[in-house]
Structures are given as C-alpha cells and as structure tokens.
Design a protein around this motif. Structure first.
Motif, short mmCIF file in Angstrom:
data_model
loop_
_atom_site.label_atom_id
_atom_site.label_comp_id
_atom_site.label_asym_id
_atom_site.label_seq_id
_atom_site.Cartn_x
_atom_site.Cartn_y
_atom_site.Cartn_z
N LYS A 1 24.76 58.89 2.49
CA LYS A 1 24.87 60.25 1.93
C LYS A 1 23.55 60.69 1.30
O LYS A 1 23.13 61.82 1.45
CB LYS A 1 25.98 60.31 0.87
N ILE A 2 22.90 59.77 0.57
CA ILE A 2 21.64 60.12 -0.10
C ILE A 2 20.58 60.51 0.93
O ILE A 2 19.83 61.46 0.74
CB ILE A 2 21.13 58.94 -0.96
N PHE A 3 20.53 59.76 2.03
CA PHE A 3 19.49 60.00 3.04
C PHE A 3 20.08 60.65 4.30
O PHE A 3 19.66 60.36 5.41
CB PHE A 3 18.77 58.70 3.39
N GLU A 4 21.05 61.52 4.10
CA GLU A 4 21.71 62.16 5.22
C GLU A 4 20.70 62.86 6.13
O GLU A 4 19.85 63.63 5.67
CB GLU A 4 22.72 63.20 4.71
N GLY A 5 20.76 62.55 7.43
CA GLY A 5 19.85 63.19 8.38
C GLY A 5 18.46 62.56 8.42
O GLY A 5 17.68 62.86 9.31
N LYS A 6 18.15 61.68 7.46
CA LYS A 6 16.82 61.03 7.45
C LYS A 6 16.93 59.67 8.14
O LYS A 6 16.92 58.62 7.49
CB LYS A 6 16.31 60.88 6.02
N PHE A 7 17.04 59.72 9.45
CA PHE A 7 17.31 58.48 10.18
C PHE A 7 16.13 57.50 10.12
O PHE A 7 16.33 56.30 10.23
CB PHE A 7 17.72 58.78 11.62
#
Length: 242
Positions: free
Chosen positions: A108-114
């Motif tokens: 959740k914290i790094f959502e989209g930051k694969f």
C-alpha cells in the motif's frame, strides 16, 4: 536536518520505544501497524528488516550467513546504528507469522512503485541465497510476497531468474521475454529494466541510498543477460550466412 533512515530507526534511545518508529516496527512485525506514508524511507527499511527476518525463518532454520547477508544489504548503515537494526531483525525473526499482513502494508505504501517493491524482493532473494541454493519453502515465501506486491507469475519468474541465473540459465527469462525473441524486443526489454534499476531512479522512488547495492547487482545481471543474447544472435547470424 535530514536524519538518516537508520537514525530514525535508532529513535528508541530517545524514549521513543512504544510510539514512533520502533513502536511501528514492533507493531508491524506483529502485522497490525499502518506506517505513515510520509516516512517512506523508514517504511522501506522496516519492510526489508521484517521481511528479511521472517524470510530467514521460512526454511525452518536460521543461519548466521543469513544475518551476514542482511548486513551486506545494509552496507551503508553507520556502525553505531547497526545494533538497533539487528535488534529489530531479531525481534521480527521470532516467528514467521504475520508476514502477509506486513507485505500488504508495504504494498500500500509503495502502490504502483514496482521498482521499489522489486528492490525489496531483490533483498530477500539475496538473503535466501546466502546459506546455499534457494529452497522450495523460500521460493513459496518469495512468491507469496511477490503476489501480495502485485507481481504476476510471469514477472516473478523473471525476478527469480535474475537471482538464480546459474541454476535457471535463461537470459531471455531474465529480461522477461520469450526465448529466441528478436534483437529489437531484447534491446527494448533490456533498456526498460536497466532504466528501472538505475540508482537515480531508485532514489527518486524512495529507496534509501543505503540499499542501492541490490540495484547495482541486478543491473550487472541484466547487462550480462543482454550480452549473452547479443552473442547468441551474432552466432546465429554468422551460421546463417555460411
């Protein structure tokens, strides 16, 4: 002043133990603490500490080599702050329970930051490899974390191949493309992966500079896979000409 990630983790010494970051670690290890998005660098460090510790229990044994591998990932940690980090690691290691809930928070914290999430997986693979070949239970743990992070099974296969390159021996898989793909496809995949794993990109995405060792190791593997594909294409082109 911009306190280092590890300085924040060491806040325990300032009577910060139950609340604050260390409190977050204790809670996160138990799987029931939501970390504030503003502290992404600390969240990342905690993610790596807690998941690394739990990973080292995945195969049922804990080895000193795994702790050494964890220290290697954190090569930039100031000596005076290392004890706090190891304290957290040992706390998280007490059992394997709760890692899914924890991985969900990180996701959740790094959502989209694969790229960042992949960097966490890279760190975990580094630890899994430290005490011999990555075994079945470690792969299952890593695959579950990757799934929670939102990686497809094909993406996990690529990440796994980059860490088990000698065992899997498939440069195409390391670049996430079909075996025998043409050179244009290989070059495009290589450029994308190299850009994603570039240290500047990592820092921009919130990976603490202390953890860039993994990105450099990964870049070397990606470059080597592309070199092997180039050589294979040259050999094929040469044999077709004769």
């Amino acid at each position: 002043t911009n306190m280092s990630t590890w300085g924040k983790l060491a806040g325990a010494s300032a009577g910060y133990f139950i609340g604050g970051i260390i409190g977050a670690v204790v809670g996160a290890v138990a799987g029931h603490y939501v970390i504030d998005k503003e502290d992404e660098d600390v969240a990342f460090a905690i993610a790596l500490i807690a998941l690394s510790a739990k990973m080292s229990r995945a195969d049922g044994d804990f080895s000193e080599k795994e702790l050494m591998a964890f220290n290697e990932i954190l090569s930039e940690v100031p000596k005076n702050e290392l004890n706090n980090v190891i304290k957290i690691y040992k706390l998280a290691q007490q059992d394997i329970a709760g890692y899914e809930a924890y991985a969900e928070q990180i996701s959740k914290i790094f959502e989209g930051k694969f790229e960042v999430l992949e960097n966490v997986l890279d760190g975990l693979f580094h630890i899994a490899k430290s005490d011999g070949p990555v075994n079945e239970s470690e792969v299952v743990f890593l695959e579950n974390v990757a799934g929670i992070f939102g990686f497809s099974s094909a993406e996990f296969a690529r990440i796994r191949a980059s860490h088990m390159a000698s065992a899997i021996d498939d440069p195409w898989l390391i670049l996430g493309i079909n075996a025998g793909s043409n050179i244009d496809i290989a070059q495009k995949a290589w450029k994308e992966l190299a850009a994603q794993n570039h240290p500047d990109k990592m820092i921009a995405n919130g990976v603490p500079k202390e953890l860039l060792g993994m990105a450099n190791e990964k870049l070397a593997i990606i470059n080597s896979a592309y070199d092997r594909i180039l050589k294979a294409h040259k050999i094929k082109a040469g044999s077709e000409e004769t």
